[in-house]
Design an enzyme around this catalytic site. Structure first.
Site, PDB file in Angstrom:
ATOM      1  N   LYS A  30      -0.801   1.298  -9.303  1.00 35.85           N
ATOM      2  CA  LYS A  30      -0.831   0.286  -8.239  1.00 35.85           C
ATOM      3  C   LYS A  30       0.528  -0.372  -8.163  1.00 35.85           C
ATOM      4  O   LYS A  30       1.254  -0.428  -9.156  1.00 35.85           O
ATOM      5  CB  LYS A  30      -1.884  -0.780  -8.550  1.00 35.85           C
ATOM      6  CG  LYS A  30      -2.288  -1.618  -7.359  1.00 35.85           C
ATOM      7  CD  LYS A  30      -3.428  -0.954  -6.619  1.00 35.85           C
ATOM      8  CE  LYS A  30      -4.009  -1.820  -5.534  1.00 35.85           C
ATOM      9  NZ  LYS A  30      -5.324  -1.325  -5.132  1.00 35.85           N
TER      10      LYS A  30
HETATM   11  N1  GLU Z   1      -5.723   0.509  -1.914  1.00 38.26           N
HETATM   12  C1  GLU Z   1      -6.889   1.314  -1.905  1.00 38.26           C
HETATM   13  C2  GLU Z   1      -7.739   1.060  -3.135  1.00 38.26           C
HETATM   14  O1  GLU Z   1      -7.664   0.009  -3.736  1.00 38.26           O
HETATM   15  C3  GLU Z   1      -6.578   2.783  -1.662  1.00 38.26           C
HETATM   16  C4  GLU Z   1      -5.619   3.417  -2.633  1.00 38.26           C
HETATM   17  C5  GLU Z   1      -5.196   4.826  -2.229  1.00 38.26           C
HETATM   18  O2  GLU Z   1      -5.615   5.322  -1.200  1.00 38.26           O
HETATM   19  O3  GLU Z   1      -4.416   5.392  -2.979  1.00 38.26           O
HETATM   20  O4  GLU Z   1      -8.552   1.863  -3.512  1.00 38.26           O
END
Ligand code: GLU
Length: 422
Positions: A112
């Protein structure tokens, strides 16, 4: 600053995550000897992001990219722009990505990113500069086979286009697979924008069936009316449910007969929130948690459902569209009260699942129809939830601990099979 970066500060998302890990350890059998892997991000990068503002000042922002675990594949997870972003928060979000990706069996680890910034205070040009500089700074650890960012809170397809372009210019070749959630004509996937909300709906539909709650006429309260909350609300409304309340940073609106989404959505888009909508009663933000509803969808930020709010809610079913919305004490309270929680790590996995489809489509340069995507998404979510439910029934544990059990077993098995090297 604590002694070590893995030491949690009280009631932070990272401490929530660590207590969720503690609950699963007894179910890991011999793999428990690898459990410490789960309590330590593999890698955390902190970057300075300086940009020249439109008025000539130079401003510095703090950015992060954390790769929590990469035993099962490249890192995968979004990038969030928010004034409250911290390293500790991004660590928790990256760890939840590891669990989520393993829970739906995607060939990814968890990662992240984030920048501590209020994007509403930046011009479009400043936002572009911020995104490009951040991408260059984290460029040393991301890549289509290393770590693949995507949208999260306050980031979107345009930001992904800038990230893809910056990375591509730096490596000297167009690399569409470095990010997902891109615009369609730049290698994006149909259905990606609404995928997280669709996954919330699919898991909610399955959970409602189990507790014999009819969606037709069910009353739904939604906190967070961004991409996830509004997409889920639309699908529930199509299934006959009434969206009785919506809350976001602009306020809380309530209509016991159901909000008219066709009328509300243009207002949200034009004014940036539900607060500007006139054809509903405006209520106090705290009163949101007392509303008569059957389904509660927290789709905003972490730590929203406290033990106190968990004690008050009238919902029978909680669908976690957000990451980490429920504090551990609240989880216990909801379980004690017999309220079913479909946890974030499966409930909102639809977004990353369609991100995976996007990445696969980019590599094969062959694109699927929206129907194909939605069908495959439905199938994967239903299958993953069934396995989790079987695990929960077998051990008499909550769906959250069961999701962690399924996911951690996959992660730690990969860890063990690969072995320690060097
Ligand atoms: N931000 C989204 C989540 O928390 C999607 C992450 C992604 O598609 O890599 O799952």
């Amino acid at each position: 600053m604590s002694l070590s970066y893995v030491t949690p500060s009280p009631s932070s998302p990272w401490s929530t995550y660590l207590s969720q890990v503690e609950r699963v350890v007894p179910y890991l059998g011999p793999l428990a000897r690898w459990a410490e892997t789960l309590r330590r991000p593999k890698r955390a990068l902190i970057v300075d992001v300086p940009i020249e503002m439109d008025d000539g000042r130079v401003c510095h922002f703090e950015g992060y990219r954390v790769q929590h675990n990469m035993s099962r594949g490249p890192g995968k997870g979004g990038v969030r722009y928010h004034p409250d972003v911290t390293l500790e928060e991004v660590m928790a979000l990256s760890a939840w990505m590891s669990i989520k990706n393993a829970a739906v069996n995607l060939p990814y680890g968890g990662a992240k990113g984030g920048i501590r910034v209020n994007p509403q205070e930046l011009s479009q040009k400043e936002l572009e500069k911020l995104t490009r500089r951040y991408t260059s700074e984290i460029g040393i650890i991301i890549g289509p086979q290393q770590d693949i960012p995507a949208p999260d809170v306050n980031t979107n397809a345009q930001i992904m286009a800038w990230m893809m372009d910056t990375y591509s210019m730096n490596v000297g070749a167009t690399a569409t697979g470095v990010v997902t959630g891109k615009p369609i004509h730049l290698g994006g996937s149909l259905g990606r924008v609404k995928a997280t909300g669709r996954g919330v709906f699919v898991t909610g539909r399955e959970a409602a069936r189990r507790i014999e709650l009819k969606l037709d006429g069910a009353r739904v309260a939604v906190q967070g009316f961004g991409n996830v909350g509004s997409s889920a609300a639309e699908l529930f409304a199509q299934a006959g449910a009434k969206i009785v309340a919506a809350q976001d940073h602009t306020g809380t609106i309530f209509n016991p007969n159901g909000l008219d989404l066709a009328e509300l959505m243009p207002v949200v888009r034009a004014e940036g929130g539900v607060g500007g909508y006139k054809n509903a009663e405006r209520i106090d933000n705290e009163a949101f948690w007392d509303i008569d509803c059957d389904i509660l969808i927290p789709a905003a930020l972490e730590g929203q459902i406290t033990a106190e709010r968990a004690r008050r809610t009238k919902a029978r079913l909680v669908l976690e569209g957000a990451n980490g919305p429920t504090l551990p004490e609240a989880d216990d309270m909801l379980a004690d009260r017999g309220i079913l929680v479909v946890p974030d790590v499966i409930c909102n996995a639809g977004g990353v699942t369609v991100s995976y489809f996007e990445w696969v489509q980019d590599f094969s340069s062959f694109f699927w129809t929206e129907d194909e995507i939605n069908l495959r998404l439905d199938k994967i979510m239903v299958g993953a939830l069934k396995k989790i439910w079987d695990t929960a029934d077998r051990h008499h544990i909550t769906l959250r601990t069961a999701t962690f059990a399924v996911a951690c077993e996959r992660i730690l098995m990969a860890r063990e099979e690969r072995g320690l090297y060097p």
